[in-house]
Scaffold this motif. Structure first.
Motif, PDB file in Angstrom:
ATOM      1  N   MET A  20     -52.516  11.596 -33.467  1.00 18.44           N
ATOM      2  CA  MET A  20     -52.958  11.150 -34.779  1.00 18.44           C
ATOM      3  C   MET A  20     -54.469  11.310 -34.901  1.00 18.44           C
ATOM      4  SD  MET A  20     -52.360   7.502 -36.657  1.00 18.44           S
ATOM      5  CE  MET A  20     -53.622   6.578 -35.828  1.00 18.44           C
ATOM      6  N   LYS A  21     -54.923  11.830 -36.039  1.00 19.12           N
ATOM      7  CA  LYS A  21     -56.355  11.990 -36.284  1.00 19.12           C
ATOM      8  C   LYS A  21     -56.839  10.840 -37.159  1.00 19.12           C
ATOM      9  CE  LYS A  21     -59.820  15.251 -37.910  1.00 19.12           C
ATOM     10  NZ  LYS A  21     -60.048  16.591 -38.469  1.00 19.12           N
ATOM     11  N   VAL A  22     -57.886  10.158 -36.678  1.00 14.87           N
ATOM     12  CA  VAL A  22     -58.495   9.045 -37.395  1.00 14.87           C
ATOM     13  C   VAL A  22     -59.920   9.443 -37.748  1.00 14.87           C
ATOM     14  CG1 VAL A  22     -59.183   6.630 -37.237  1.00 14.87           C
ATOM     15  CG2 VAL A  22     -57.087   7.384 -36.130  1.00 14.87           C
ATOM     16  N   SER A  23     -60.304   9.276 -39.020  1.00 13.23           N
ATOM     17  CA  SER A  23     -61.667   9.561 -39.469  1.00 13.23           C
ATOM     18  C   SER A  23     -62.288   8.277 -39.994  1.00 13.23           C
ATOM     19  CB  SER A  23     -61.675  10.635 -40.555  1.00 13.23           C
ATOM     20  OG  SER A  23     -61.232  11.862 -40.035  1.00 13.23           O
ATOM     21  N   PHE A  24     -63.600   8.308 -40.227  1.00 18.11           N
ATOM     22  CA  PHE A  24     -64.347   7.097 -40.569  1.00 18.11           C
ATOM     23  C   PHE A  24     -65.086   7.277 -41.882  1.00 18.11           C
ATOM     24  CE2 PHE A  24     -64.485   8.069 -35.995  1.00 18.11           C
ATOM     25  CZ  PHE A  24     -63.473   7.209 -35.617  1.00 18.11           C
ATOM     26  N   LEU A  25     -65.050   6.229 -42.712  1.00 14.91           N
ATOM     27  CA  LEU A  25     -65.708   6.230 -44.004  1.00 14.91           C
ATOM     28  C   LEU A  25     -66.603   5.009 -44.118  1.00 14.91           C
ATOM     29  CD1 LEU A  25     -62.644   7.074 -46.302  1.00 14.91           C
ATOM     30  CD2 LEU A  25     -64.350   8.671 -45.422  1.00 14.91           C
ATOM     31  N   SER A  26     -67.586   5.099 -44.984  1.00 15.90           N
ATOM     32  CA  SER A  26     -68.446   3.970 -45.286  1.00 15.90           C
ATOM     33  C   SER A  26     -67.724   3.060 -46.275  1.00 15.90           C
ATOM     34  CB  SER A  26     -69.759   4.462 -45.881  1.00 15.90           C
ATOM     35  OG  SER A  26     -70.486   3.384 -46.424  1.00 15.90           O
ATOM     36  N   ALA A  27     -67.732   1.751 -46.041  1.00 10.39           N
ATOM     37  CA  ALA A  27     -67.072   0.804 -46.941  1.00 10.39           C
ATOM     38  C   ALA A  27     -67.802   0.725 -48.282  1.00 10.39           C
ATOM     39  CB  ALA A  27     -67.003  -0.577 -46.296  1.00 10.39           C
ATOM     40  N   GLU A  28     -69.118   0.990 -48.297  1.00 10.47           N
ATOM     41  CA  GLU A  28     -69.893   0.901 -49.539  1.00 10.47           C
ATOM     42  C   GLU A  28     -69.721   2.143 -50.407  1.00 10.47           C
ATOM     43  OE1 GLU A  28     -71.669   0.418 -46.450  1.00 10.47           O
ATOM     44  OE2 GLU A  28     -71.245  -1.714 -46.567  1.00 10.47           O
ATOM     45  N   THR A  29     -69.818   3.314 -49.805  1.00  7.44           N
ATOM     46  CA  THR A  29     -69.820   4.550 -50.592  1.00  7.44           C
ATOM     47  C   THR A  29     -68.483   5.281 -50.590  1.00  7.44           C
ATOM     48  OG1 THR A  29     -70.572   5.893 -48.728  1.00  7.44           O
ATOM     49  CG2 THR A  29     -72.276   4.878 -50.119  1.00  7.44           C
ATOM     50  N   GLY A  30     -67.644   5.055 -49.588  1.00  2.86           N
ATOM     51  CA  GLY A  30     -66.379   5.764 -49.481  1.00  2.86           C
ATOM     52  C   GLY A  30     -66.528   7.177 -48.947  1.00  2.86           C
ATOM     53  N   LYS A  31     -67.735   7.537 -48.500  1.00  2.00           N
ATOM     54  CA  LYS A  31     -67.979   8.871 -47.959  1.00  2.00           C
ATOM     55  C   LYS A  31     -67.883   8.859 -46.443  1.00  2.00           C
ATOM     56  CE  LYS A  31     -70.817  10.371 -51.794  1.00  2.00           C
ATOM     57  NZ  LYS A  31     -72.052  10.982 -52.221  1.00  2.00           N
ATOM     58  N   GLU A  32     -67.682  10.059 -45.883  1.00  2.00           N
ATOM     59  CA  GLU A  32     -67.567  10.180 -44.432  1.00  2.00           C
ATOM     60  C   GLU A  32     -68.817   9.618 -43.752  1.00  2.00           C
ATOM     61  OE1 GLU A  32     -67.776  13.983 -41.807  1.00  2.00           O
ATOM     62  OE2 GLU A  32     -65.688  13.726 -42.453  1.00  2.00           O
ATOM     63  N   THR A  36     -67.280  11.590 -35.988  1.00  2.00           N
ATOM     64  CA  THR A  36     -66.778  11.425 -37.355  1.00  2.00           C
ATOM     65  C   THR A  36     -65.256  11.348 -37.392  1.00  2.00           C
ATOM     66  OG1 THR A  36     -66.793  13.809 -37.679  1.00  2.00           O
ATOM     67  CG2 THR A  36     -68.754  12.591 -38.412  1.00  2.00           C
ATOM     68  N   SER A  37     -64.605  11.642 -36.257  1.00  2.00           N
ATOM     69  CA  SER A  37     -63.149  11.511 -36.174  1.00  2.00           C
ATOM     70  C   SER A  37     -62.756  11.384 -34.709  1.00  2.00           C
ATOM     71  CB  SER A  37     -62.439  12.704 -36.810  1.00  2.00           C
ATOM     72  OG  SER A  37     -62.697  13.870 -36.083  1.00  2.00           O
ATOM     73  N   ARG A  38     -61.540  10.912 -34.495  1.00  2.00           N
ATOM     74  CA  ARG A  38     -61.023  10.724 -33.135  1.00  2.00           C
ATOM     75  C   ARG A  38     -59.532  11.042 -33.147  1.00  2.00           C
ATOM     76  NH1 ARG A  38     -62.404   6.998 -28.418  1.00  2.00           N
ATOM     77  NH2 ARG A  38     -60.940   7.838 -26.920  1.00  2.00           N
ATOM     78  N   ILE A  39     -59.067  11.727 -32.107  1.00  2.00           N
ATOM     79  CA  ILE A  39     -57.654  12.060 -31.950  1.00  2.00           C
ATOM     80  C   ILE A  39     -57.048  11.042 -30.980  1.00  2.00           C
ATOM     81  CG2 ILE A  39     -56.027  13.821 -31.187  1.00  2.00           C
ATOM     82  CD1 ILE A  39     -57.533  14.732 -33.626  1.00  2.00           C
ATOM     83  N   ILE A  40     -55.949  10.401 -31.392  1.00  2.00           N
ATOM     84  CA  ILE A  40     -55.342   9.328 -30.596  1.00  2.00           C
ATOM     85  C   ILE A  40     -53.861   9.625 -30.386  1.00  2.00           C
ATOM     86  CG2 ILE A  40     -54.840   6.861 -30.504  1.00  2.00           C
ATOM     87  CD1 ILE A  40     -57.268   6.499 -32.396  1.00  2.00           C
ATOM     88  N   ALA A  52     -54.912   5.195 -46.142  1.00  2.00           N
ATOM     89  CA  ALA A  52     -53.930   6.155 -45.624  1.00  2.00           C
ATOM     90  C   ALA A  52     -54.403   7.573 -45.874  1.00  2.00           C
ATOM     91  CB  ALA A  52     -52.584   5.926 -46.291  1.00  2.00           C
ATOM     92  N   GLY A  53     -54.084   8.439 -44.952  1.00  2.00           N
ATOM     93  CA  GLY A  53     -54.329   9.864 -45.116  1.00  2.00           C
ATOM     94  C   GLY A  53     -52.983  10.559 -45.256  1.00  2.00           C
ATOM     95  N   GLN A  54     -52.834  11.683 -44.602  1.00  2.00           N
ATOM     96  CA  GLN A  54     -51.551  12.393 -44.597  1.00  2.00           C
ATOM     97  C   GLN A  54     -50.517  11.512 -43.908  1.00  2.00           C
ATOM     98  OE1 GLN A  54     -51.606  16.651 -43.805  1.00  2.00           O
ATOM     99  NE2 GLN A  54     -50.054  16.316 -42.248  1.00  2.00           N
ATOM    100  N   ASN A  55     -49.332  11.340 -44.500  1.00  2.00           N
ATOM    101  CA  ASN A  55     -48.370  10.370 -43.971  1.00  2.00           C
ATOM    102  C   ASN A  55     -47.351  10.969 -43.000  1.00  2.00           C
ATOM    103  OD1 ASN A  55     -46.759  11.750 -45.771  1.00  2.00           O
ATOM    104  ND2 ASN A  55     -45.763   9.915 -46.550  1.00  2.00           N
ATOM    105  N   PHE A  56     -47.646  12.128 -42.431  1.00  4.16           N
ATOM    106  CA  PHE A  56     -46.805  12.692 -41.377  1.00  4.16           C
ATOM    107  C   PHE A  56     -47.705  13.438 -40.401  1.00  4.16           C
ATOM    108  CE2 PHE A  56     -47.044  15.794 -44.752  1.00  4.16           C
ATOM    109  CZ  PHE A  56     -47.295  16.985 -44.088  1.00  4.16           C
ATOM    110  N   LYS A  64     -55.016  17.590 -39.970  1.00  3.33           N
ATOM    111  CA  LYS A  64     -55.285  16.702 -41.099  1.00  3.33           C
ATOM    112  C   LYS A  64     -55.498  15.259 -40.622  1.00  3.33           C
ATOM    113  CE  LYS A  64     -54.375  19.846 -44.242  1.00  3.33           C
ATOM    114  NZ  LYS A  64     -55.256  20.320 -45.237  1.00  3.33           N
ATOM    115  N   THR A  65     -56.331  14.526 -41.356  1.00  2.00           N
ATOM    116  CA  THR A  65     -56.588  13.126 -41.041  1.00  2.00           C
ATOM    117  C   THR A  65     -55.426  12.273 -41.523  1.00  2.00           C
ATOM    118  OG1 THR A  65     -58.972  13.447 -41.201  1.00  2.00           O
ATOM    119  CG2 THR A  65     -58.158  11.197 -41.412  1.00  2.00           C
ATOM    120  N   ASN A  66     -54.941  11.407 -40.635  1.00  2.00           N
ATOM    121  CA  ASN A  66     -53.805  10.545 -40.968  1.00  2.00           C
ATOM    122  C   ASN A  66     -54.219   9.125 -41.334  1.00  2.00           C
ATOM    123  OD1 ASN A  66     -52.828  12.375 -38.363  1.00  2.00           O
ATOM    124  ND2 ASN A  66     -51.523  12.465 -40.154  1.00  2.00           N
ATOM    125  N   LEU A  67     -55.408   8.707 -40.907  1.00  2.00           N
ATOM    126  CA  LEU A  67     -55.860   7.351 -41.152  1.00  2.00           C
ATOM    127  C   LEU A  67     -57.371   7.344 -41.282  1.00  2.00           C
ATOM    128  CD1 LEU A  67     -55.175   4.270 -41.252  1.00  2.00           C
ATOM    129  CD2 LEU A  67     -55.494   4.256 -38.785  1.00  2.00           C
TER     130      LEU A  67
END
Length: 160
Positions: A35-47, A73-77, A143-147, A153-156
């Motif tokens: 699963m690929k997890v990416s990170f966003l800013s809570a204030e701006t919603g940008k990566e 900027t992302s992590r594979i788990i 949520a990102g891609q749900n499969f 693709k980022t899933n979360l």
């Protein structure tokens, strides 16, 4: 001379039967995807790159520390490959700091790949639930891609 011809014929026949496709190694991403997890800013919603991130996963026999990484900027788990319908993932921004728990629910499907790779799992109907406290680093999730069929693709998305 006759025994030499027989020996040569046996060698040629054994070479023909021993040659075959190299199915011993599972290459080119044919294994179970992570699963690929990416990170966003809570204030701006940008990566948003995360200064440090420590991840632990419960694969059914307690937490397994996957270690920390810096400036990502992302992590594979990897998720569970048994028949469990969920995987619990723990995120921290400090080595011994407060952690956020995310339970990833899914259904799995087994797909035969090859004799060397065997069977791989694909994950469908991903649904994540955040369990957090006031001091936890992850504020909310998206949520990102749900499969999961591959790791492109980022899933979360985690919002910090």
């Amino acid at each position: 001379m006759k025994s030499f011809k027989i020996l040569l014929a046996l060698c040629l026949i054994s070479m023909l039967f021993s040659c075959g496709a190299d199915d011993d190694i599972c290459e080119s991403g044919e294994g179970t995807p992570r699963m690929k997890v990416s990170f966003l800013s809570a204030e701006t919603g940008k990566e948003k790159p995360v200064d440090s991130l420590y991840v632990a996963v419960d694969y059914g026999s307690g937490k397994v520390q996957l270690g920390g990484q810096a400036k990502i900027t992302s992590r594979i788990i990897p998720l569970r490959v048994d028949d469990s319908p969920y995987t619990d993932i723990y995120f921290r921004t400090e080595n011994l700091g407060a952690e956020s728990k995310v339970r990833v629910n899914y259904t799995t499907k087994s797909v035969y790949v090859s004799p060397g790779c065997g069977i791989k799992k694909t994950y469908e109907n991903l649904n994540s639930v955040l369990t957090t406290s006031a001091t936890a680093p992850v504020k909310t999730i998206q949520a990102g891609q749900n499969f999961i069929e591959n790791e492109d693709k980022t899933n979360l998305y985690l919002l910090f």
